[in-house]
Design a protein around this motif. Structure first.
Motif, PDB file in Angstrom:
ATOM      1  N   UNK A  11     -10.245   2.924   4.619  1.00  0.00           N
ATOM      2  CA  UNK A  11      -9.667   2.894   5.970  1.00  0.00           C
ATOM      3  C   UNK A  11     -10.002   1.604   6.709  1.00  0.00           C
ATOM      4  N   UNK A  12     -11.222   1.137   6.567  1.00  0.00           N
ATOM      5  CA  UNK A  12     -11.624  -0.121   7.214  1.00  0.00           C
ATOM      6  C   UNK A  12     -10.834  -1.297   6.643  1.00  0.00           C
ATOM      7  N   UNK A  13     -10.757  -1.380   5.312  1.00  0.00           N
ATOM      8  CA  UNK A  13     -10.045  -2.515   4.708  1.00  0.00           C
ATOM      9  C   UNK A  13      -8.540  -2.420   4.950  1.00  0.00           C
ATOM     10  N   UNK A  14      -7.994  -1.220   4.965  1.00  0.00           N
ATOM     11  CA  UNK A  14      -6.566  -1.042   5.248  1.00  0.00           C
ATOM     12  C   UNK A  14      -6.243  -1.577   6.645  1.00  0.00           C
ATOM     13  N   UNK A  15      -7.085  -1.255   7.601  1.00  0.00           N
ATOM     14  CA  UNK A  15      -6.905  -1.725   8.972  1.00  0.00           C
ATOM     15  C   UNK A  15      -7.073  -3.242   9.063  1.00  0.00           C
ATOM     16  N   UNK A  16      -8.100  -3.768   8.438  1.00  0.00           N
ATOM     17  CA  UNK A  16      -8.350  -5.213   8.483  1.00  0.00           C
ATOM     18  C   UNK A  16      -7.214  -5.990   7.821  1.00  0.00           C
ATOM     19  N   UNK A  17      -6.745  -5.497   6.680  1.00  0.00           N
ATOM     20  CA  UNK A  17      -5.662  -6.195   5.983  1.00  0.00           C
ATOM     21  C   UNK A  17      -4.343  -6.090   6.743  1.00  0.00           C
ATOM     22  N   UNK A  18      -4.129  -4.996   7.449  1.00  0.00           N
ATOM     23  CA  UNK A  18      -2.926  -4.848   8.284  1.00  0.00           C
ATOM     24  C   UNK A  18      -2.937  -5.903   9.383  1.00  0.00           C
ATOM     25  N   UNK A  19      -4.096  -6.132   9.985  1.00  0.00           N
ATOM     26  CA  UNK A  19      -4.221  -7.158  11.030  1.00  0.00           C
ATOM     27  C   UNK A  19      -3.972  -8.541  10.427  1.00  0.00           C
ATOM     28  N   UNK A  20      -4.531  -8.803   9.246  1.00  0.00           N
ATOM     29  CA  UNK A  20      -4.416 -10.128   8.626  1.00  0.00           C
ATOM     30  C   UNK A  20      -3.009 -10.422   8.114  1.00  0.00           C
ATOM     31  N   UNK A  21      -2.378  -9.449   7.452  1.00  0.00           N
ATOM     32  CA  UNK A  21      -1.101  -9.683   6.770  1.00  0.00           C
ATOM     33  C   UNK A  21       0.110  -9.072   7.476  1.00  0.00           C
ATOM     34  N   UNK A  22      -0.116  -8.348   8.557  1.00  0.00           N
ATOM     35  CA  UNK A  22       0.956  -7.701   9.323  1.00  0.00           C
ATOM     36  C   UNK A  22       1.699  -6.628   8.525  1.00  0.00           C
ATOM     37  N   UNK A  23       1.084  -6.160   7.460  1.00  0.00           N
ATOM     38  CA  UNK A  23       1.614  -5.042   6.681  1.00  0.00           C
ATOM     39  C   UNK A  23       0.452  -4.360   5.965  1.00  0.00           C
ATOM     40  N   UNK A  24       0.679  -3.116   5.615  1.00  0.00           N
ATOM     41  CA  UNK A  24      -0.366  -2.386   4.903  1.00  0.00           C
ATOM     42  C   UNK A  24      -0.443  -2.861   3.466  1.00  0.00           C
ATOM     43  N   UNK A  25      -1.644  -3.002   2.962  1.00  0.00           N
ATOM     44  CA  UNK A  25      -1.910  -3.393   1.577  1.00  0.00           C
ATOM     45  C   UNK A  25      -2.706  -2.254   0.933  1.00  0.00           C
ATOM     46  N   UNK A  26      -1.979  -1.186   0.570  1.00  0.00           N
ATOM     47  CA  UNK A  26      -2.638   0.023   0.076  1.00  0.00           C
ATOM     48  C   UNK A  26      -3.406  -0.204  -1.219  1.00  0.00           C
ATOM     49  N   UNK A  27      -2.776  -0.854  -2.192  1.00  0.00           N
ATOM     50  CA  UNK A  27      -3.441  -1.044  -3.488  1.00  0.00           C
ATOM     51  C   UNK A  27      -4.660  -1.954  -3.353  1.00  0.00           C
ATOM     52  N   UNK A  28      -4.522  -3.027  -2.618  1.00  0.00           N
ATOM     53  CA  UNK A  28      -5.664  -3.923  -2.415  1.00  0.00           C
ATOM     54  C   UNK A  28      -6.790  -3.217  -1.669  1.00  0.00           C
ATOM     55  N   UNK A  29      -6.440  -2.469  -0.636  1.00  0.00           N
ATOM     56  CA  UNK A  29      -7.454  -1.689   0.092  1.00  0.00           C
ATOM     57  C   UNK A  29      -8.112  -0.675  -0.839  1.00  0.00           C
ATOM     58  N   UNK A  30      -7.312  -0.074  -1.716  1.00  0.00           N
ATOM     59  CA  UNK A  30      -7.847   0.874  -2.684  1.00  0.00           C
ATOM     60  C   UNK A  30      -8.831   0.226  -3.642  1.00  0.00           C
ATOM     61  N   UNK A  31      -8.516  -0.998  -4.076  1.00  0.00           N
ATOM     62  CA  UNK A  31      -9.420  -1.711  -4.991  1.00  0.00           C
ATOM     63  C   UNK A  31     -10.696  -2.146  -4.285  1.00  0.00           C
ATOM     64  N   UNK A  32     -10.571  -2.585  -3.052  1.00  0.00           N
ATOM     65  CA  UNK A  32     -11.768  -2.972  -2.289  1.00  0.00           C
ATOM     66  C   UNK A  32     -12.677  -1.757  -2.115  1.00  0.00           C
ATOM     67  N   UNK A  33     -12.081  -0.613  -1.794  1.00  0.00           N
ATOM     68  CA  UNK A  33     -12.865   0.620  -1.621  1.00  0.00           C
ATOM     69  C   UNK A  33     -13.513   1.049  -2.936  1.00  0.00           C
ATOM     70  N   UNK A  34     -12.754   0.959  -4.031  1.00  0.00           N
ATOM     71  CA  UNK A  34     -13.331   1.286  -5.345  1.00  0.00           C
ATOM     72  C   UNK A  34     -14.494   0.365  -5.677  1.00  0.00           C
TER      73      UNK A  34
END
Length: 154
Positions: A11-34
């Motif tokens: 959830x933290x990385x999904x939010x941060x990446x949304x701010x950075x890229x202006x779109x959700x990055x689900x797979x990348x957020x998933x890998x960061x969390x993993x």
């Protein structure tokens, strides 16, 4: 609690990446969390060596070495899933790893292993009703974030 780390870092990385890229990055957020989860569980292999060694049946030799080795595997995998060149291969190897450790989880619950205290007063077989679905959840998470990510939808 690996699942708490997985979900909170996601959830933290999904939010941060949304701010950075202006779109959700689900797979990348998933890998960061993993990666965060496997770093935590990998370190736990060095902190709770005795308790984790109790998760292995008596006929398995070199228990401490095996616990250390699997901890190293988890730490390497945490890096591997973040490197695009190795992401899919690491994902498949992580799925294999997660399947292979199911018997030790079953053994540990039957023996009531408390891995943090290195005693036999843990939750017991009722824990399997939670642990086995959780393991399947982890396998799915690896698959959909590392091997076959769902394309971002706008």
């Amino acid at each position: 609690m690996p699942e708490f780390i997985l979900l909170s870092v996601f959830l933290i990385s999904l939010t941060a990446l949304k701010v950075m890229y202006k779109e959700y990055k689900f797979a990348l957020s998933g890998r960061i969390a993993l990666a965060a989860m496997f770093i935590t569980t990998g370190i736990a292999h060095f902190v709770f060596v005795k308790g984790m060694s109790l998760m292995l049946p008596d006929f398995i030799p070199y228990k401490f070495t095996l616990v250390y080795f699997t901890g190293v595997i988890e730490l390497i995998a945490a890096v591997g899933i973040l490197v695009p060149k190795y992401r899919k291969t690491t994902g498949w190897l992580l799925i294999l790893f997660l399947v292979l450790i199911i018997p030790s989880n079953i053994y540990a619950t039957i023996k009531h292993v408390n891995l943090e205290d290195a005693t036999f007063d843990g939750a017991g077989p009722d824990y399997l009703w939670y642990r086995i679905p959780l393991q399947i959840f982890f396998i799915g998470w690896v698959y959909f974030s590392c091997i076959k990510p769902v394309p971002n939808r706008k």
